[in-house]
Enzyme design. Structure first.
Site, mmCIF file in Angstrom:
data_model
loop_
_atom_site.group_PDB
_atom_site.id
_atom_site.type_symbol
_atom_site.label_atom_id
_atom_site.label_comp_id
_atom_site.label_asym_id
_atom_site.label_seq_id
_atom_site.Cartn_x
_atom_site.Cartn_y
_atom_site.Cartn_z
ATOM 1 N N GLN A 127 0.712 -4.009 2.283
ATOM 2 C CA GLN A 127 1.342 -4.898 1.312
ATOM 3 C C GLN A 127 2.848 -4.929 1.520
ATOM 4 O O GLN A 127 3.508 -3.894 1.428
ATOM 5 C CB GLN A 127 1.008 -4.413 -0.100
ATOM 6 C CG GLN A 127 1.640 -5.208 -1.220
ATOM 7 C CD GLN A 127 1.432 -4.537 -2.571
ATOM 8 O OE1 GLN A 127 1.467 -3.308 -2.673
ATOM 9 N NE2 GLN A 127 1.198 -5.324 -3.601
ATOM 10 N N GLY A 128 3.399 -6.096 1.802
ATOM 11 C CA GLY A 128 4.836 -6.239 1.994
ATOM 12 C C GLY A 128 5.511 -6.781 0.753
ATOM 13 O O GLY A 128 5.794 -7.985 0.665
ATOM 14 N N TYR A 129 5.750 -5.926 -0.230
ATOM 15 C CA TYR A 129 6.365 -6.331 -1.494
ATOM 16 C C TYR A 129 7.742 -5.699 -1.676
ATOM 17 O O TYR A 129 8.755 -6.376 -1.658
ATOM 18 C CB TYR A 129 5.468 -5.932 -2.678
ATOM 19 C CG TYR A 129 4.398 -6.929 -3.055
ATOM 20 C CD1 TYR A 129 3.931 -7.876 -2.158
ATOM 21 C CD2 TYR A 129 3.828 -6.906 -4.316
ATOM 22 C CE1 TYR A 129 2.936 -8.774 -2.513
ATOM 23 C CE2 TYR A 129 2.837 -7.801 -4.695
ATOM 24 C CZ TYR A 129 2.384 -8.739 -3.785
ATOM 25 O OH TYR A 129 1.407 -9.622 -4.147
ATOM 26 N N SER A 130 7.778 -4.375 -1.889
ATOM 27 C CA SER A 130 9.024 -3.693 -2.273
ATOM 28 C C SER A 130 10.078 -3.789 -1.178
ATOM 29 O O SER A 130 9.777 -3.778 0.015
ATOM 30 C CB SER A 130 8.753 -2.223 -2.583
ATOM 31 O OG SER A 130 7.939 -2.099 -3.729
ATOM 32 N N SER A 162 2.757 1.158 2.242
ATOM 33 C CA SER A 162 1.621 2.053 2.481
ATOM 34 C C SER A 162 0.755 1.502 3.611
ATOM 35 O O SER A 162 0.478 0.306 3.670
ATOM 36 C CB SER A 162 0.770 2.181 1.216
ATOM 37 O OG SER A 162 1.534 2.642 0.130
ATOM 38 N N GLU A 245 -4.122 -4.766 -8.237
ATOM 39 C CA GLU A 245 -3.539 -3.481 -7.866
ATOM 40 C C GLU A 245 -3.560 -2.513 -9.045
ATOM 41 O O GLU A 245 -3.851 -1.324 -8.880
ATOM 42 C CB GLU A 245 -2.109 -3.668 -7.374
ATOM 43 C CG GLU A 245 -1.431 -2.351 -6.971
ATOM 44 C CD GLU A 245 -0.006 -2.539 -6.476
ATOM 45 O OE1 GLU A 245 0.447 -1.707 -5.684
ATOM 46 O OE2 GLU A 245 0.652 -3.509 -6.894
ATOM 47 N N SER A 377 6.431 1.163 -12.198
ATOM 48 C CA SER A 377 6.559 2.501 -12.768
ATOM 49 C C SER A 377 6.022 2.550 -14.193
ATOM 50 O O SER A 377 5.916 1.526 -14.885
ATOM 51 C CB SER A 377 8.028 2.948 -12.754
ATOM 52 O OG SER A 377 8.759 2.229 -13.723
#
Length: 407
Positions: A127-130, A162, A245, A377
């Site tokens: 996953q390319g998010y953050s 990840s 998710e 979070s």
């Protein structure tokens, strides 16, 4: 929500329990998910798919079992595997997050191309998010993409990616419309991790392993048809993925599986022949966690019922993520304490090493602390639940003094 079992449901429960009794010797260790599936895991996945115990409601034309959605059936299957302490199959970002996203908003070609190989475990996704500086504020992503000669050309950086070090594909959130407001300028792309211009740098965590990565993009070319929905629709697609998710990170069946394993450890004779289960203090701690696991499972059934009736569980998913990740850490904390002397020692063995029981619990204990932050979070989840669900006042924004930064 009616939890009464019909004759058909009771027959399914007996069928699943019989399958587990017959085949449990073929199953891989429960858990995992932080390594690429090996041959044993892939064979087990194929067996579960064949019997309809995995991807049960995914249409056959996309590689699933093709059964009608029945929340009681899904609950029976999940409960049977978690109670038996047997692996329910591969649950990773591609299977649990991307596949339902594509089923919801993907094109027919995308569903036929990607769903089958992904649920079989043949294609692993990351996953390319953050990004650095835009973790909780996902819409502030700066990784950009322009269109040249029928390709998106991607430049930028992602972090905490990840599985990027062994993934085949990535679902990427990037900025394609720089002149639009930040939420309206994003697009959601599917790209091969073998594309020239991608560099993956592992990030070693306190587990001693590199489960996360930095990922850099330098003129990475992605065919324009590998976009989900359209240009500028990335925020909508990303939030669809995020709702799945949250369910993955707080999976109540995984919590119950941990509870069963801890109870088994506490029932074993210790030094002098006594059991930890016979100690009132330890037993009370276990029972408190058992009550929380039961609450999590019943909340999940409530959400499944809403979905089956065509509704949107909405903020209920935020509760799953918040409560599930916090509870998972408390369960692994108890397990490390139950291990006694073995719980005091941990030595990293490398990414490819086979873990024993003690090592697995140690890794879960440390990794779970990261999941309390990852995927939004706990503080962010509480703000959303309080503000959107309970109608509490919005948290005030921090103000920077006018003199800040002056010499």
């Amino acid at each position: 929500m009616d939890l009464a079992l019909t004759e058909r449901h009771r027959a399914l429960r007996d069928e699943v329990n019989g399958f587990i009794s017959k085949h449990r010797g073929s199953a891989p260790r429960p858990g995992g998910g932080r390594k690429r599936p090996d041959r044993k895991a892939l064979d087990w996945q194929a067996l579960l798919l064949e019997h309809g115990y995995f991807a049960r409601t995914i249409p056959r034309e996309y590689g699933g079992f093709g059964a009608e959605t029945d929340v009681i059936e899904l609950a029976i299957i999940g409960d049977a595997f978690s109670r038996a302490g047997v692996s329910p199959g591969i649950h990773n970002q591609g299977i649990s997050m991307l596949v339902p996203t594509l089923l919801e908003v993907g094109t027919e070609e995308q569903k036929r191309r990607w769903v089958g190989p992904t649920i079989r475990g043949e294609i692993i996704w990351c996953q390319g998010y953050s990004e650095p500086g835009s973790g909780s504020d996902l819409a502030a992503a700066k990784t950009s993409s322009t269109v040249e000669d029928g390709h998106f050309v991607v430049n930028g950086q992602k972090i905490w990616t990840s599985s990027a070090h062994y993934a085949d594909m990535m679902f990427l959130l990037c900025r394609t419309e720089p002149d639009k407001a930040k939420h309206a300028g994003l697009s959601y792309l599917l790209l091969s991790m073998k594309t020239p211009g991608i560099e993956v740098r592992p990030l070693r965590t306190m587990t001693g392993r590199a489960e996360f990565n930095e990922t850099f993009f330098t003129d990475v070319r992605v065919p324009v048809d590998q976009i989900v929905m359209g240009r500028g629709d990335g925020w909508q697609v990303a939030n669809i993925t995020l709702k799945y998710e949250r369910m993955l990170l707080g999976d109540p069946n995984k919590l119950q599986q941990r509870l069963v394993a801890i109870r088994h450890m506490m029932e074993q004779p210790g030094p002098g022949g006594s059991r930890l289960m016979d100690c009132a203090e330890w037993r009370d701690r276990l029972l408190r966690l058992q009550a929380e696991v039961m609450a999590a499972r019943h909340h999940n059934l409530r959400l499944l019922t809403v979905q089956a009736e065509g509704g949107d569980p909405g903020l209920g998913r935020f509760i799953v993520k918040y409560h599930g990740t916090m509870l998972a850490h408390r369960l692994s904390s108890l397990a490390v304490d139950v291990l006694g002397a073995a719980g005091l020692a941990y030595e990293p063995q490398g990414e490819t090493a086979e873990d024993d029981d003690a090592t697995t619990w140690h890794i879960d204990y440390m990794y779970d602390m990261g999941l309390i932050i990852g995927g939004g979070s706990s503080n962010i989840q509480k703000n959303i639940i309080g503000e959107r669900g309970l109608g509490l006042p919005r948290e005030p924004k921090a103000t920077v003094p006018a003199t800040a930064g002056r010499g």
